[in-house]
Design a protein around this motif. Structure first.
Motif, PDB file in Angstrom:
ATOM      1  N   MET A   1      59.275  99.861  35.876  1.00  0.00           N
ATOM      2  CA  MET A   1      58.777 101.179  36.246  1.00  0.00           C
ATOM      3  C   MET A   1      58.539 102.052  35.018  1.00  0.00           C
ATOM      4  SD  MET A   1      60.840 102.387  39.659  1.00  0.00           S
ATOM      5  CE  MET A   1      60.573 101.587  41.234  1.00  0.00           C
ATOM      6  N   ALA A   2      59.460 101.973  34.047  1.00  0.00           N
ATOM      7  CA  ALA A   2      59.321 102.788  32.842  1.00  0.00           C
ATOM      8  C   ALA A   2      58.055 102.411  32.080  1.00  0.00           C
ATOM      9  CB  ALA A   2      60.546 102.637  31.951  1.00  0.00           C
ATOM     10  N   VAL A   3      57.758 101.114  31.988  1.00  0.00           N
ATOM     11  CA  VAL A   3      56.545 100.671  31.305  1.00  0.00           C
ATOM     12  C   VAL A   3      55.312 101.132  32.073  1.00  0.00           C
ATOM     13  CG1 VAL A   3      55.211  98.658  30.586  1.00  0.00           C
ATOM     14  CG2 VAL A   3      57.688  98.704  30.229  1.00  0.00           C
ATOM     15  N   PHE A   4      55.326 100.972  33.385  1.00  0.00           N
ATOM     16  CA  PHE A   4      54.194 101.414  34.196  1.00  0.00           C
ATOM     17  C   PHE A   4      53.941 102.913  34.016  1.00  0.00           C
ATOM     18  CE2 PHE A   4      52.801 103.476  38.135  1.00  0.00           C
ATOM     19  CZ  PHE A   4      51.542 102.920  38.258  1.00  0.00           C
ATOM     20  N   LEU A   5      55.005 103.717  33.991  1.00  0.00           N
ATOM     21  CA  LEU A   5      54.838 105.164  33.815  1.00  0.00           C
ATOM     22  C   LEU A   5      54.234 105.494  32.459  1.00  0.00           C
ATOM     23  CD1 LEU A   5      58.080 106.616  35.453  1.00  0.00           C
ATOM     24  CD2 LEU A   5      55.756 106.607  36.357  1.00  0.00           C
ATOM     25  N   GLN A   6      54.593 104.736  31.429  1.00  0.00           N
ATOM     26  CA  GLN A   6      53.980 104.946  30.118  1.00  0.00           C
ATOM     27  C   GLN A   6      52.494 104.616  30.162  1.00  0.00           C
ATOM     28  OE1 GLN A   6      54.997 106.362  27.429  1.00  0.00           O
ATOM     29  NE2 GLN A   6      57.140 106.649  27.985  1.00  0.00           N
ATOM     30  N   VAL A   7      52.137 103.551  30.871  1.00  0.00           N
ATOM     31  CA  VAL A   7      50.726 103.210  31.040  1.00  0.00           C
ATOM     32  C   VAL A   7      49.992 104.340  31.763  1.00  0.00           C
ATOM     33  CG1 VAL A   7      49.104 101.624  32.173  1.00  0.00           C
ATOM     34  CG2 VAL A   7      51.128 100.712  31.006  1.00  0.00           C
ATOM     35  N   ALA A   8      50.613 104.886  32.825  1.00  0.00           N
ATOM     36  CA  ALA A   8      49.996 105.973  33.585  1.00  0.00           C
ATOM     37  C   ALA A   8      49.810 107.218  32.722  1.00  0.00           C
ATOM     38  CB  ALA A   8      50.858 106.300  34.805  1.00  0.00           C
ATOM     39  N   ARG A   9      50.786 107.501  31.865  1.00  0.00           N
ATOM     40  CA  ARG A   9      50.718 108.722  31.039  1.00  0.00           C
ATOM     41  C   ARG A   9      49.718 108.595  29.911  1.00  0.00           C
ATOM     42  NH1 ARG A   9      57.155 108.620  31.018  1.00  0.00           N
ATOM     43  NH2 ARG A   9      57.551 109.739  32.970  1.00  0.00           N
ATOM     44  N   THR A  10      49.662 107.423  29.281  1.00  0.00           N
ATOM     45  CA  THR A  10      48.834 107.254  28.086  1.00  0.00           C
ATOM     46  C   THR A  10      47.455 106.692  28.375  1.00  0.00           C
ATOM     47  OG1 THR A  10      49.686 105.019  27.675  1.00  0.00           O
ATOM     48  CG2 THR A  10      50.902 106.856  26.699  1.00  0.00           C
ATOM     49  N   ARG A  62      56.536 108.034  43.073  1.00  0.00           N
ATOM     50  CA  ARG A  62      57.841 107.577  43.542  1.00  0.00           C
ATOM     51  C   ARG A  62      58.672 107.007  42.400  1.00  0.00           C
ATOM     52  NH1 ARG A  62      61.907 108.771  45.906  1.00  0.00           N
ATOM     53  NH2 ARG A  62      62.970 107.308  47.280  1.00  0.00           N
ATOM     54  N   ALA A  63      58.014 106.333  41.448  1.00  0.00           N
ATOM     55  CA  ALA A  63      58.732 105.764  40.309  1.00  0.00           C
ATOM     56  C   ALA A  63      59.356 106.869  39.460  1.00  0.00           C
ATOM     57  CB  ALA A  63      57.782 104.913  39.455  1.00  0.00           C
ATOM     58  N   GLU A  64      58.628 107.969  39.265  1.00  0.00           N
ATOM     59  CA  GLU A  64      59.184 109.081  38.494  1.00  0.00           C
ATOM     60  C   GLU A  64      60.436 109.628  39.166  1.00  0.00           C
ATOM     61  OE1 GLU A  64      56.056 111.931  37.999  1.00  0.00           O
ATOM     62  OE2 GLU A  64      55.422 111.071  36.080  1.00  0.00           O
ATOM     63  N   GLU A  65      60.378 109.778  40.491  1.00  0.00           N
ATOM     64  CA  GLU A  65      61.536 110.293  41.221  1.00  0.00           C
ATOM     65  C   GLU A  65      62.736 109.348  41.106  1.00  0.00           C
ATOM     66  OE1 GLU A  65      60.350 110.947  45.206  1.00  0.00           O
ATOM     67  OE2 GLU A  65      58.842 112.457  44.712  1.00  0.00           O
ATOM     68  N   LEU A  66      62.479 108.047  41.289  1.00  0.00           N
ATOM     69  CA  LEU A  66      63.579 107.083  41.260  1.00  0.00           C
ATOM     70  C   LEU A  66      64.229 107.007  39.880  1.00  0.00           C
ATOM     71  CD1 LEU A  66      62.033 104.206  43.402  1.00  0.00           C
ATOM     72  CD2 LEU A  66      63.919 105.710  44.044  1.00  0.00           C
ATOM     73  N   LEU A  67      63.419 107.004  38.824  1.00  0.00           N
ATOM     74  CA  LEU A  67      63.989 106.936  37.477  1.00  0.00           C
ATOM     75  C   LEU A  67      64.738 108.220  37.139  1.00  0.00           C
ATOM     76  CD1 LEU A  67      61.225 105.090  35.423  1.00  0.00           C
ATOM     77  CD2 LEU A  67      63.375 104.202  36.285  1.00  0.00           C
ATOM     78  N   GLU A  68      64.226 109.351  37.652  1.00  0.00           N
ATOM     79  CA  GLU A  68      64.940 110.609  37.417  1.00  0.00           C
ATOM     80  C   GLU A  68      66.291 110.594  38.122  1.00  0.00           C
ATOM     81  OE1 GLU A  68      64.140 114.810  39.197  1.00  0.00           O
ATOM     82  OE2 GLU A  68      62.960 114.638  37.367  1.00  0.00           O
ATOM     83  N   GLU A  69      66.332 110.042  39.338  1.00  0.00           N
ATOM     84  CA  GLU A  69      67.603 109.948  40.059  1.00  0.00           C
ATOM     85  C   GLU A  69      68.583 109.033  39.334  1.00  0.00           C
ATOM     86  OE1 GLU A  69      66.683 108.725  44.006  1.00  0.00           O
ATOM     87  OE2 GLU A  69      65.449 110.473  44.433  1.00  0.00           O
TER      88      GLU A  69
END
Length: 297
Positions: A1-10, A62-69
């Motif tokens: 999820m962390a890698v996917f979020l980096q892809v989404a951001r960049t 949803r990934a952002e929420e789960l990683l924040e939790e």
């Protein structure tokens, strides 16, 4: 999820890989594996920039929420009451942002030093999902979007002009007097050259003669202060100018319209703490300011 979020951001496998210490091909393969497991394409790949699909946007939220939790759980166990942190993406109109939100930011920054804000101010209507907003402040009617809405108050409208304009052109006394006055309008596709005014005991759309059409309310306010015409603006927007005498309110007996102001966010049961903290701080302060008839000073 962390890698996917980096892809989404960049928008790039290379940039995402650098951020997490992986090669671009490893980051790409990881996302491909996730897509295979879900049976849905999350990222549209092109030679210029990666773009999330509708399913990818849903997965990102949803990934952002789960990683924040998970981060909050780790912090709570490891260090007790850790300082709140995280990024909140905020969208608002230019007038509301400048006159209501910005004055509150110093206190917010002092209270939550590890919180970060990404603030986008525009009078153009942006899609909540496309702009990746966490919180959007909206003035006026709300579309049926499935978003949660927190009512903040009412924005009463005023027709205002500079003393220099009124001295040169006279002060309008009735709605019909607007026919001989220069008015400041908006250049949006949705904007019409009419102002809702009280006439004969009911609210009617009075056609105005637009001398200058602009793209945002703050520019309209500045042109009004320069003496270039009459402007119809929110009371919180011109409160300081009225108090200082830079603008004068006219036609108060026929300008009776007001629009509701809401804070919109995703209406999930478990609101991410970063968004809840931002709303808990801003909501009572904005409600108090709007109830008083002006923005925070």
């Amino acid at each position: 999820m962390a890698v996917f979020l980096q892809v989404a951001r960049t928008g790039s496998f290379s940039a995402a890989g650098r951020a997490v210490g992986m090669t671009p091909s490893s980051a790409a393969k990881l996302v491909t594996r996730v897509e295979g497991r879900l049976g849905a394409r999350l990222v549209e790949r092109s030679t210029r920039r990666l773009r999330l699909t509708a399913e990818g946007e849903l997965y990102r939220q949803r990934a952002e929420e789960l990683l924040e939790e998970l981060d909050a759980l780790d912090a709570g166990i490891a260090g007790g009451a850790a300082a709140p942190k995280g990024l909140v993406r905020v969208n608002a109109s230019v007038p509301f942002g400048r006159h209501c939100l910005l004055p509150l930011l110093p206190d917010f920054a002092a209270a939550f030093p590890q919180m970060r804000l990404e603030l986008s101010l525009t009078d153009a209507v942006v899609d909540f999902y496309e702009a990746r907003c966490d919180v959007a402040f909206r003035v006026g009617g709300l579309a049926d979007s499935g978003l949660a809405a927190v009512r903040l108050g009412l924005a009463r409208r005023r027709v205002v002009a500079a003393p220099s304009y009124l001295a040169a052109r006279g002060t309008p006394k009735t709605a019909a007097d607007l026919e001989s006055h220069d008015c400041l309008g908006f250049a949006f596709r949705r904007a019409a050259a009419v102002w809702p005014l009280k006439s004969g005991g009911r609210l009617v759309d009075r056609e105005i003669r637009v001398r200058f059409a602009v793209g945002d309310g703050e520019t309209a306010r500045e042109l009004a202060v320069m003496g270039l015409g009459l402007a119809r603006l929110a009371e919180f927007h011109v409160a300081a100018d009225l108090a200082a005498g830079r603008l004068v309110s006219v036609l108060d007996d026929v300008v009776v319209d007001a629009e509701e102001i809401h804070a919109l966010h995703f209406g999930r049961r478990n609101l991410p703490s970063r968004i809840r903290i931002f709303l808990d701080f801003m909501t009572p302060r904005l409600r108090a300011a709007l109830a008083a008839g002006n923005g925070p000073r």
